[in-house]
Every structure is written in structure tokens, then in C-alpha cells.
Motif scaffolding. Structure first.
Motif, mmCIF file in Angstrom:
data_model
loop_
_atom_site.group_PDB
_atom_site.id
_atom_site.type_symbol
_atom_site.label_atom_id
_atom_site.label_comp_id
_atom_site.label_asym_id
_atom_site.label_seq_id
_atom_site.Cartn_x
_atom_site.Cartn_y
_atom_site.Cartn_z
ATOM 1 N N MET A 1 46.776 45.645 29.854
ATOM 2 C CA MET A 1 46.229 45.370 31.168
ATOM 3 C C MET A 1 45.956 43.871 31.270
ATOM 4 O O MET A 1 45.350 43.279 30.398
ATOM 5 C CB MET A 1 44.939 46.165 31.355
ATOM 6 C CG MET A 1 44.193 45.847 32.616
ATOM 7 S SD MET A 1 42.669 46.787 32.719
ATOM 8 C CE MET A 1 42.077 46.221 34.263
ATOM 9 N N THR A 2 46.421 43.294 32.337
ATOM 10 C CA THR A 2 46.141 41.881 32.581
ATOM 11 C C THR A 2 45.300 41.774 33.851
ATOM 12 O O THR A 2 45.333 42.640 34.717
ATOM 13 C CB THR A 2 47.441 41.071 32.755
ATOM 14 O OG1 THR A 2 48.169 41.615 33.847
ATOM 15 C CG2 THR A 2 48.277 41.110 31.492
ATOM 16 N N ILE A 3 44.579 40.707 33.921
ATOM 17 C CA ILE A 3 43.688 40.481 35.054
ATOM 18 C C ILE A 3 44.200 39.258 35.811
ATOM 19 O O ILE A 3 44.630 38.284 35.205
ATOM 20 C CB ILE A 3 42.238 40.327 34.554
ATOM 21 C CG1 ILE A 3 41.259 40.321 35.699
ATOM 22 C CG2 ILE A 3 42.061 39.116 33.694
ATOM 23 C CD1 ILE A 3 39.817 40.482 35.258
ATOM 24 N N SER A 4 44.170 39.332 37.122
ATOM 25 C CA SER A 4 44.692 38.229 37.939
ATOM 26 C C SER A 4 43.589 37.194 38.194
ATOM 27 O O SER A 4 42.401 37.490 38.062
ATOM 28 C CB SER A 4 45.205 38.774 39.275
ATOM 29 O OG SER A 4 44.127 39.202 40.075
ATOM 30 N N PRO A 5 43.995 35.992 38.574
ATOM 31 C CA PRO A 5 42.995 34.968 38.909
ATOM 32 C C PRO A 5 42.089 35.403 40.072
ATOM 33 O O PRO A 5 40.905 35.089 40.105
ATOM 34 C CB PRO A 5 43.822 33.743 39.283
ATOM 35 C CG PRO A 5 45.127 33.956 38.610
ATOM 36 C CD PRO A 5 45.345 35.433 38.563
ATOM 37 N N ASP A 6 42.661 36.154 41.023
ATOM 38 C CA ASP A 6 41.849 36.664 42.136
ATOM 39 C C ASP A 6 40.781 37.629 41.633
ATOM 40 O O ASP A 6 39.653 37.636 42.135
ATOM 41 C CB ASP A 6 42.732 37.359 43.175
ATOM 42 C CG ASP A 6 43.639 36.376 43.912
ATOM 43 O OD1 ASP A 6 43.278 35.184 43.984
ATOM 44 O OD2 ASP A 6 44.697 36.814 44.402
ATOM 45 N N ASP A 7 41.147 38.455 40.633
ATOM 46 C CA ASP A 7 40.164 39.381 40.051
ATOM 47 C C ASP A 7 39.027 38.618 39.385
ATOM 48 O O ASP A 7 37.862 38.998 39.489
ATOM 49 C CB ASP A 7 40.831 40.310 39.034
ATOM 50 C CG ASP A 7 41.782 41.301 39.679
ATOM 51 O OD1 ASP A 7 41.590 41.610 40.874
ATOM 52 O OD2 ASP A 7 42.718 41.758 38.987
ATOM 53 N N VAL A 8 39.359 37.538 38.693
ATOM 54 C CA VAL A 8 38.336 36.727 38.029
ATOM 55 C C VAL A 8 37.384 36.132 39.059
ATOM 56 O O VAL A 8 36.157 36.181 38.887
ATOM 57 C CB VAL A 8 38.983 35.612 37.176
ATOM 58 C CG1 VAL A 8 37.927 34.656 36.651
ATOM 59 C CG2 VAL A 8 39.781 36.206 36.033
ATOM 60 N N HIS A 9 37.925 35.623 40.152
ATOM 61 C CA HIS A 9 37.076 35.037 41.189
ATOM 62 C C HIS A 9 36.218 36.108 41.875
ATOM 63 O O HIS A 9 35.059 35.862 42.201
ATOM 64 C CB HIS A 9 37.919 34.279 42.213
ATOM 65 C CG HIS A 9 38.444 32.979 41.700
ATOM 66 N ND1 HIS A 9 37.635 31.902 41.434
ATOM 67 C CD2 HIS A 9 39.709 32.592 41.364
ATOM 68 C CE1 HIS A 9 38.361 30.899 40.978
ATOM 69 N NE2 HIS A 9 39.630 31.299 40.913
ATOM 70 N N ARG A 10 36.802 37.295 42.069
ATOM 71 C CA ARG A 10 36.041 38.381 42.693
ATOM 72 C C ARG A 10 34.897 38.825 41.787
ATOM 73 O O ARG A 10 33.766 39.018 42.236
ATOM 74 C CB ARG A 10 36.960 39.564 42.989
ATOM 75 C CG ARG A 10 36.276 40.673 43.791
ATOM 76 C CD ARG A 10 37.258 41.777 44.170
ATOM 77 N NE ARG A 10 37.839 42.437 43.025
ATOM 78 C CZ ARG A 10 37.251 43.424 42.353
ATOM 79 N NH1 ARG A 10 36.056 43.831 42.679
ATOM 80 N NH2 ARG A 10 37.862 43.991 41.328
ATOM 81 N N ILE A 11 35.164 38.952 40.494
ATOM 82 C CA ILE A 11 34.122 39.336 39.533
ATOM 83 C C ILE A 11 33.044 38.247 39.460
ATOM 84 O O ILE A 11 31.859 38.544 39.420
ATOM 85 C CB ILE A 11 34.742 39.603 38.147
ATOM 86 C CG1 ILE A 11 35.628 40.846 38.205
ATOM 87 C CG2 ILE A 11 33.656 39.765 37.083
ATOM 88 C CD1 ILE A 11 36.495 41.041 36.985
ATOM 89 N N ALA A 12 33.469 36.996 39.470
ATOM 90 C CA ALA A 12 32.502 35.892 39.446
ATOM 91 C C ALA A 12 31.638 35.908 40.697
ATOM 92 O O ALA A 12 30.421 35.679 40.631
ATOM 93 C CB ALA A 12 33.234 34.562 39.314
ATOM 94 N N HIS A 13 32.233 36.220 41.830
ATOM 95 C CA HIS A 13 31.463 36.301 43.075
ATOM 96 C C HIS A 13 30.449 37.442 43.004
ATOM 97 O O HIS A 13 29.292 37.286 43.412
ATOM 98 C CB HIS A 13 32.404 36.502 44.267
ATOM 99 C CG HIS A 13 31.690 36.744 45.554
ATOM 100 N ND1 HIS A 13 31.025 35.751 46.230
ATOM 101 C CD2 HIS A 13 31.519 37.873 46.280
ATOM 102 C CE1 HIS A 13 30.473 36.253 47.312
ATOM 103 N NE2 HIS A 13 30.767 37.553 47.370
ATOM 104 N N LEU A 14 30.867 38.600 42.487
ATOM 105 C CA LEU A 14 29.958 39.742 42.361
ATOM 106 C C LEU A 14 28.808 39.439 41.409
ATOM 107 O O LEU A 14 27.691 39.914 41.608
ATOM 108 C CB LEU A 14 30.726 40.978 41.884
ATOM 109 C CG LEU A 14 31.711 41.576 42.890
ATOM 110 C CD1 LEU A 14 32.525 42.683 42.227
ATOM 111 C CD2 LEU A 14 30.971 42.112 44.108
ATOM 112 N N ALA A 15 29.099 38.655 40.372
ATOM 113 C CA ALA A 15 28.072 38.295 39.394
ATOM 114 C C ALA A 15 27.284 37.064 39.827
ATOM 115 O O ALA A 15 26.389 36.618 39.113
ATOM 116 C CB ALA A 15 28.716 38.039 38.033
ATOM 117 N N ARG A 16 27.613 36.533 40.982
ATOM 118 C CA ARG A 16 26.954 35.332 41.509
ATOM 119 C C ARG A 16 27.082 34.160 40.544
ATOM 120 O O ARG A 16 26.139 33.434 40.268
ATOM 121 C CB ARG A 16 25.477 35.586 41.828
ATOM 122 C CG ARG A 16 25.205 36.738 42.766
ATOM 123 C CD ARG A 16 25.757 36.415 44.163
ATOM 124 N NE ARG A 16 25.338 37.401 45.153
ATOM 125 C CZ ARG A 16 26.126 38.340 45.658
ATOM 126 N NH1 ARG A 16 27.368 38.444 45.258
ATOM 127 N NH2 ARG A 16 25.697 39.171 46.570
#
Length: 95
Positions: A1-16
Motif C-alpha cells: 500500500m502506498t500513500i499519495s501526497p494528497d493523503d499526507v496533506h489530508r492527514i496533516a490537516h486532520l491532525a492540525r
């Protein structure tokens, strides 16, 4: 499983968490390594392996269940301002 850059930004946004593009790519590489390790662990055949609570066969050493201290209730209550039937009496605080 790979994670996209958009996923990283979305997770970072959710984690504030505020991430720069360089930090996001670094986080993505670390998450890909973690997911790779998880995939390796999932590939291992664990059928027939009993679940365990600890990696070593250890047991907790228990002490004997017996009284080790003397009853000093009378001594402790002798200095209390108000005692009745072995209980400490306190003034009513909430009406």
C-alpha cells in the motif's frame, strides 16, 4: 500500500499539523516504509501460533495474602475532632 501526497496533506490537516512540501514527502516516505513493514508481517503464516500476553513465559510473583500491619484505628481516631462508631465525622459542606 502506498500513500499519495494528497493523503499526507489530508492527514496533516486532520491532525492540525502544518507541513511544508519537503516535510510532506519525508512523512510520505516514512509512512510507506511503515506500511511496507505491515505488509511483510501480514505475509507471515501465523496459523497454529497461539496468542500470548508476553514474549517470555513469565509469571507474576505473588506475596502471601496475610495481614502485615497492626490495627491502629483507635490511635488514629484519638486525635480526630469527632468520631462515632469508628467513623470520622465531618461538617456538612453541601446543603
Amino acid at each position: 500500500m502506498t500513500i499519495s501526497p494528497d493523503d499526507v496533506h489530508r492527514i496533516a490537516h486532520l491532525a492540525r499539523i502544518e507541513l511544508t512540501a519537503d516535510e510532506a514527502s519525508d512523512v510520505r516516505a516514512k509512512l510507506d516504509a511503515i506500511f511496507g513493514l505491515i505488509n511483510e508481517l501480514r505475509a507471515i503464516d501465523t496459523s497454529g501460533v497461539a496468542p500470548m500476553a508476553h514474549a517470555q513465559d513469565v509469571a507474576l510473583a505473588l506475596r502471601a495474602d496475610r495481614v502485615t500491619e497492626a490495627d491502629e484505628r483507635a490511635l488514629f481516631q484519638s486525635v480526630a475532632p469527632a468520631v462515632e462508631d469508628g467513623l470520622y465525622l465531618v461538617p456538612k459542606v453541601i446543603e
